[in-house]
Design an enzyme around this catalytic site. Structure first.
Site, PDB file in Angstrom:
ATOM      1  N   THR A 144      54.769  36.940  52.822  1.00 63.82           N
ATOM      2  CA  THR A 144      55.327  37.145  54.158  1.00 63.82           C
ATOM      3  C   THR A 144      56.230  35.975  54.555  1.00 63.82           C
ATOM      4  OG1 THR A 144      54.788  37.357  56.501  1.00 63.82           O
ATOM      5  CG2 THR A 144      53.179  36.213  55.173  1.00 63.82           C
ATOM      6  N   SER A 179      48.729  32.411  61.781  1.00 60.95           N
ATOM      7  CA  SER A 179      47.491  33.180  62.032  1.00 60.95           C
ATOM      8  C   SER A 179      46.601  33.038  60.803  1.00 60.95           C
ATOM      9  CB  SER A 179      47.792  34.672  62.267  1.00 60.95           C
ATOM     10  OG  SER A 179      48.170  35.291  61.045  1.00 60.95           O
ATOM     11  N   TYR A 181      45.569  35.421  59.107  1.00 62.04           N
ATOM     12  CA  TYR A 181      46.178  36.330  58.122  1.00 62.04           C
ATOM     13  C   TYR A 181      47.319  35.634  57.377  1.00 62.04           C
ATOM     14  CZ  TYR A 181      50.034  39.183  56.608  1.00 62.04           C
ATOM     15  OH  TYR A 181      51.098  39.652  55.879  1.00 62.04           O
ATOM     16  N   HIS A 182      48.254  35.054  58.161  1.00 56.74           N
ATOM     17  CA  HIS A 182      49.404  34.424  57.491  1.00 56.74           C
ATOM     18  C   HIS A 182      48.928  33.300  56.559  1.00 56.74           C
ATOM     19  CE1 HIS A 182      51.782  36.422  60.782  1.00 56.74           C
ATOM     20  NE2 HIS A 182      52.638  36.561  59.805  1.00 56.74           N
ATOM     21  N   LYS A 185      48.010  34.444  53.117  1.00 53.10           N
ATOM     22  CA  LYS A 185      49.152  34.657  52.220  1.00 53.10           C
ATOM     23  C   LYS A 185      49.578  33.333  51.572  1.00 53.10           C
ATOM     24  CE  LYS A 185      50.666  38.739  52.652  1.00 53.10           C
ATOM     25  NZ  LYS A 185      50.180  39.914  51.900  1.00 53.10           N
TER      26      LYS A 185
END
Ligand code: NAD
Ligand code: USQ
Length: 397
Positions: A144, A179, A181-182, A185
């Site tokens: 991302t 976040s 989530y980020h 990654k």
């Protein structure tokens, strides 16, 4: 090529699987369908009605004559992941199979842990399976743009040339994700880079921007091939949300001042970028990074474009600046390089008036299915627990 698509039932994975099959590759989807269960957890559903996975591949066989294989299983299940890679011996693996919503990862501790466990351990299992069974296979992994955050310098494609105390090196670009989530990654990227270095695997990390749209030439061929379209606060991405909000007469939910700038791309470019990456593999031992987006916009700009496009369709869209539920810069420099995929032949679909019209028309066509109650943001970056959860007492010594 034989291509195994992990996460091939999802928003990006399904149209990509169809596209890869259409251009002549042999495609097998592997998915645990957890995204469909999360809809139940959130009390949400795709704006567009989607068929179940078996119905989808049957419809593809009937309309195209091509077969897409379907494997049900979880990347966290080592036996499954190892077995599916061993049996299919793919030339390329496309890996979409992650929990991808930043707000979902910020709901509370358990959602943060789920996200990082699912994403990091799933990818680690896949790396071991590739190394064990098909070390020459090319891994195309969806990363991302949010791995980089919003630094006050130009964002390069993966690597930065640095001169420090008179010495030079090319190093991974600094990561400032926004976040849990980020962050998952970022952890994946480090693990994949390490696997390329120690085992000589070949991998491409596609640092994708925010995707919009839902239709590709393949998904519109039959209603059973329809792609999902998320618009609620957790999985809906900003432009898709604005289209639905305009269609149902809800004010456009601009977080804060709306100066947040991101890279964006049309779902039709997602599928093409993956095809380009697959057909031009990284070298053995190479960890290649492409920034996968076509244009940059601020949230405020996007809202303005939707207001104008909606007016042309006779819809009055209003903008509401909400207190930002996220912790992010709203006024910042943003200039990210994205030439790698263009050099390989990407011919982008830019956000034009006619494209905005078609995005709005899809939202209008399906607006009776939209639930206005799941549009407003409720997940806060600041609290780290659900709004309704009671305060936990500090542990006593
Ligand atoms: P999605 O949630 O619609 O699809 C993900 C798919 O992976 C789902 O079908 C889900 O069931 C499956 N999955 C998740 N965990 C799994 C596991 N452990 N084992 C097997 N299957 C599993 O998400 P998407 O929008 O299609 O995103 C795909 C990828 O692209 C993600 O890695 C995401 O981070 C990345 N990405 C998405 C966007 C975007 O705007 N949608 C932008 C940039 C990057
Ligand atoms: N935003 C609003 N209003 C909304 C929704 C979002 O102002 O109603 C703002 C957010 O605050 C953020 C920006 O729009 O500044 C983008 O938010 P988003 O929800 O569209 O996208 P994001 O959370 O960044 O995540 C999405 C995908 C994720 C992917 C990422 C790419 O869900 O999988 O990794 O886009 S990127 O943004 O480049 O990191």
């Amino acid at each position: 090529m034989k291509i195994l698509v992990f996460g091939g039932d999802g928003y990006c994975g399904w149209p990509t699987s169809l596209h890869l099959s259409e251009v002549g590759h042999e495609v097998v989807i592997a998915d645990n369908f957890v995204r469909r269960s999360i809809d139940h957890e959130l009390g949400a559903a795709s704006l567009t009605p989607i068929s179940d996975p078996k119905e989808r591949v049957r419809a593809w066989r009937e309309t195209s004559g091509a077969e897409i294989g379907l494997e049900y299983g979880d990347l966290l299940d080592w036996e499954f992941t190892s077995d599916v890679v061993r049996r299919h011996r793919p030339d390329a693996v496309v890996h979409f199979a992650e929990q991808r919503a930043a707000p979902y990862s910020m709901i509370d501790r358990s959602h943060a842990v789920y996200t990082q466990h699912n994403n990091v351990i799933g990818t680690l299992n896949l790396l071991f399976a590739l190394s064990e069974h098909v070390p020459d296979c090319h891994l195309v992994k969806l990363g991302t743009m949010g791995e980089y955050g919003t630094p006050n310098i130009d964002i390069e494609e993966g690597y930065l040339e640095v001169e420090h105390n008179g010495r030079k090196d090319t190093l991974p670009f600094p990561k400032q994700p926004g976040s849990w989530y980020h962050l998952s990654k970022v952890h994946d990227s480090h693990n994949i880079m390490f696997a390329c270095k120690i085992w000589g695997l070949r991998a491409t990390d596609l640092n994708q921007g925010v995707v919009y749209g839902t239709i590709t030439p393949q998904t519109e061929r039959d209603p059973r091939l329809m792609n999902r379209f998320d618009y609620e606060e957790v999985f809906g991405t900003v432009l898709n949300r604005f289209c639905v909000q305009a269609a149902i007469g809800h004010p456009l939910t601009v977080y804060g001042d709306g100066g947040q700038t991101r890279g964006f791309l049309d779902i039709r470019d997602t599928v093409r970028c993956v095809e380009l990456a697959v057909e031009n593999p990284a070298d053995a031992g190479e960890f290649r990074v492409f920034n996968q987006f076509t244009e940059e916009f601020s949230v405020r700009q996007l809202a303005g474009m939707i207001v104008d496009a909606a007016a042309k369709l006779g819809i009055e869209a209003l903008v509401e600046n909400l207190p930002n539920p996220r912790v992010e810069l709203e006024d910042h420099y943003y200039n990210a390089k994205h030439t790698g995929l263009l050099d390989l032949g990407l011919d982008p679909h830019y956000l034009s008036d006619s494209l905005l019209d078609s995005l709005l028309n899809i939202a209008v066509e399906h607006r009776a299915r939209a639930d206005a109650e799941i549009v407003m943001p409720s997940v806060s970056w600041r609290s780290g627990r659900r709004q309704t959860e009671p305060e936990m007492a500090e542990p006593q010594a």
